[in-house]
Design an enzyme around this catalytic site. Structure first.
Site, PDB file in Angstrom:
ATOM      1  N   THR A   1       0.726  -1.151   0.105  1.00 48.06           N
ATOM      2  CA  THR A   1      -0.122  -0.056   0.082  1.00 48.06           C
ATOM      3  C   THR A   1       0.934   1.176   0.049  1.00 48.06           C
ATOM      4  O   THR A   1       1.864   1.143   0.589  1.00 48.06           O
ATOM      5  CB  THR A   1      -0.795   0.042   1.138  1.00 48.06           C
ATOM      6  OG1 THR A   1      -1.620  -1.273   1.353  1.00 48.06           O
ATOM      7  CG2 THR A   1      -1.781   1.337   1.226  1.00 48.06           C
ATOM      8  N   GLY A   2       0.350   2.147  -0.567  1.00 48.26           N
ATOM      9  CA  GLY A   2       1.124   3.551  -0.530  1.00 48.26           C
ATOM     10  C   GLY A   2       1.188   4.221  -1.960  1.00 48.26           C
ATOM     11  O   GLY A   2       1.209   3.615  -2.940  1.00 48.26           O
TER      12      GLY A   2
ATOM     13  N   THR B   1       4.122   4.852  -3.797  1.00 51.59           N
ATOM     14  CA  THR B   1       4.969   4.061  -4.672  1.00 51.59           C
ATOM     15  C   THR B   1       4.487   2.846  -5.286  1.00 51.59           C
ATOM     16  O   THR B   1       4.410   2.492  -6.446  1.00 51.59           O
ATOM     17  CB  THR B   1       6.613   3.786  -4.047  1.00 51.59           C
ATOM     18  OG1 THR B   1       6.808   4.797  -3.444  1.00 51.59           O
ATOM     19  CG2 THR B   1       7.479   3.132  -5.007  1.00 51.59           C
TER      20      THR B   1
ATOM     21  N   ASP C   1       8.176   3.481   4.744  1.00 49.16           N
ATOM     22  CA  ASP C   1       8.277   5.061   5.376  1.00 49.16           C
ATOM     23  C   ASP C   1       9.711   5.509   5.684  1.00 49.16           C
ATOM     24  O   ASP C   1       9.993   6.376   5.478  1.00 49.16           O
ATOM     25  CB  ASP C   1       7.214   5.230   6.437  1.00 49.16           C
ATOM     26  CG  ASP C   1       5.847   5.105   5.901  1.00 49.16           C
ATOM     27  OD1 ASP C   1       5.559   5.680   5.194  1.00 49.16           O
ATOM     28  OD2 ASP C   1       5.262   4.082   6.619  1.00 49.16           O
TER      29      ASP C   1
ATOM     30  N   LYS D   1       6.914   0.995   8.759  1.00 47.41           N
ATOM     31  CA  LYS D   1       5.729   1.016   7.756  1.00 47.41           C
ATOM     32  C   LYS D   1       4.572   1.255   8.683  1.00 47.41           C
ATOM     33  O   LYS D   1       4.668   1.178   9.772  1.00 47.41           O
ATOM     34  CB  LYS D   1       5.894  -0.287   6.874  1.00 47.41           C
ATOM     35  CG  LYS D   1       6.848  -0.601   6.303  1.00 47.41           C
ATOM     36  CD  LYS D   1       6.767  -1.941   5.309  1.00 47.41           C
ATOM     37  CE  LYS D   1       5.818  -2.170   4.823  1.00 47.41           C
ATOM     38  NZ  LYS D   1       5.315  -1.067   3.720  1.00 47.41           N
ATOM     39  N   GLY D   2       3.614   1.806   7.877  1.00 44.92           N
ATOM     40  CA  GLY D   2       2.332   1.986   8.382  1.00 44.92           C
ATOM     41  C   GLY D   2       1.724   3.388   8.350  1.00 44.92           C
ATOM     42  O   GLY D   2       0.663   3.925   8.970  1.00 44.92           O
ATOM     43  N   GLY D   3       2.564   4.107   7.460  1.00 43.11           N
ATOM     44  CA  GLY D   3       2.048   5.586   7.357  1.00 43.11           C
ATOM     45  C   GLY D   3       0.613   5.447   6.970  1.00 43.11           C
ATOM     46  O   GLY D   3      -0.004   6.547   7.012  1.00 43.11           O
TER      47      GLY D   3
ATOM     48  N   GLU E   1       0.271  -5.511   6.161  1.00 45.36           N
ATOM     49  CA  GLU E   1       1.556  -5.612   5.265  1.00 45.36           C
ATOM     50  C   GLU E   1       2.762  -6.400   5.954  1.00 45.36           C
ATOM     51  O   GLU E   1       3.417  -7.284   5.153  1.00 45.36           O
ATOM     52  CB  GLU E   1       2.061  -4.210   5.213  1.00 45.36           C
ATOM     53  CG  GLU E   1       1.565  -3.361   4.266  1.00 45.36           C
ATOM     54  CD  GLU E   1       1.823  -1.780   4.596  1.00 45.36           C
ATOM     55  OE1 GLU E   1       1.515  -0.881   3.819  1.00 45.36           O
ATOM     56  OE2 GLU E   1       2.598  -1.675   5.694  1.00 45.36           O
TER      57      GLU E   1
ATOM     58  N   LYS F   1      13.931   7.661   1.388  1.00 42.68           N
ATOM     59  CA  LYS F   1      13.486   6.746   2.508  1.00 42.68           C
ATOM     60  C   LYS F   1      14.503   6.026   3.123  1.00 42.68           C
ATOM     61  O   LYS F   1      14.484   5.391   4.174  1.00 42.68           O
ATOM     62  CB  LYS F   1      12.510   5.875   1.825  1.00 42.68           C
ATOM     63  CG  LYS F   1      11.209   6.586   1.212  1.00 42.68           C
ATOM     64  CD  LYS F   1      10.597   7.259   2.303  1.00 42.68           C
ATOM     65  CE  LYS F   1       9.288   7.962   1.439  1.00 42.68           C
ATOM     66  NZ  LYS F   1       8.281   7.004   0.968  1.00 42.68           N
TER      67      LYS F   1
END
Length: 224
Positions: A30-31, A33, A86, A96-98, A105, A123
């Protein structure tokens, strides 16, 4: 002239396509990118038959590209999982988890044979902790977990909204992370914590890092 961050994210996603050429089922994170990767997968279907998504948002984007979305329980193995970060260090440990999908994930990363992280050079850090550490928490345990987290030295702040799992996220700001692996284990042991956004027990196997001179392929560096 400097290259835009979106362009860097795009070329990192492009680099990941080479690892998907003979894969029928993939895991997708997820995200922003990853969104570039999903668009590219839609244009370059190759042999991909289905994907396991780490979030409802990614699942919907995959469906829009004509990619079948399946549950993790429906596959015997997950050859590759591709996701962003992140923050990531040279050991390929991450925060991770933003985007709020850290638990799913982490499940997909743990279930995969190969975990590929795609990211732009901003990053990559020497030491994790500049980005607030997300912790997914059972709602009834919010105050208890907040007190426990405060004792670790960070400033916890409850994020608005809920996760795809119906839980809340507490972001820990200004946390001094001396030993990421020990801290991950310590936070995960707090009653009421579902998942911690530190990915140290299952770091990435490969980092495709987009820079202004191209995409670099990095592997975990052993701790000195």
């Amino acid at each position: 002239m400097s290259i835009s961050q979106n362009h860097l994210k795009h070329i990192a996603a492009e680099a990941a396509l080479a690892y998907l050429s003979n894969i029928e089922i993939i895991g997708i994170g997820t995200g922003t990118t990853v969104n570039f990767l999903i668009d590219l997968i839609g244009k370059n279907r190759k042999k991909i038959k289905a994907a396991v998504a780490s979030s409802i948002v990614s699942a919907e984007k995959l469906k829009q590209q004509g990619i079948k979305v399946i549950d993790l329980d429906s596959v015997s193995e997950l050859p590759i999982y591709v996701d962003g970060a992140d923050e990531i260090n040279l050991r390929l440990q991450m925060i991770k988890g933003g985007g709020g999908a850290l638990t799913r994930e982490k499940i997909l990363a743990s279930a995969s044979q190969k975990f590929i992280c795609i990211a732009d050079h901003s990053k990559l850090v020497e030491r994790l902790g500049s980005f607030p550490l997300p912790v997914e928490v059972i709602p009834m345990a919010r105050n208890y977990v907040t007190r426990k987290i405060s004792a670790l030295g960070g400033q916890p702040m409850t994020r608005k909204g809920i996760t795809d799992n119906g839980n809340i996220i507490i972001d820990i700001h200004n946390l001094n992370i001396q030993n990421p692996s020990e801290l991950e284990a310590e936070i995960n042991q707090i009653a009421g914590v579902v998942c911690c956004g530190l990915f140290t027990q299952r770091p990435a196997d490969i980092l495709l890092l987009a820079t202004e001179t191209g995409v670099k392929t990095l592997f975990p560096r052993n701790q000195s």
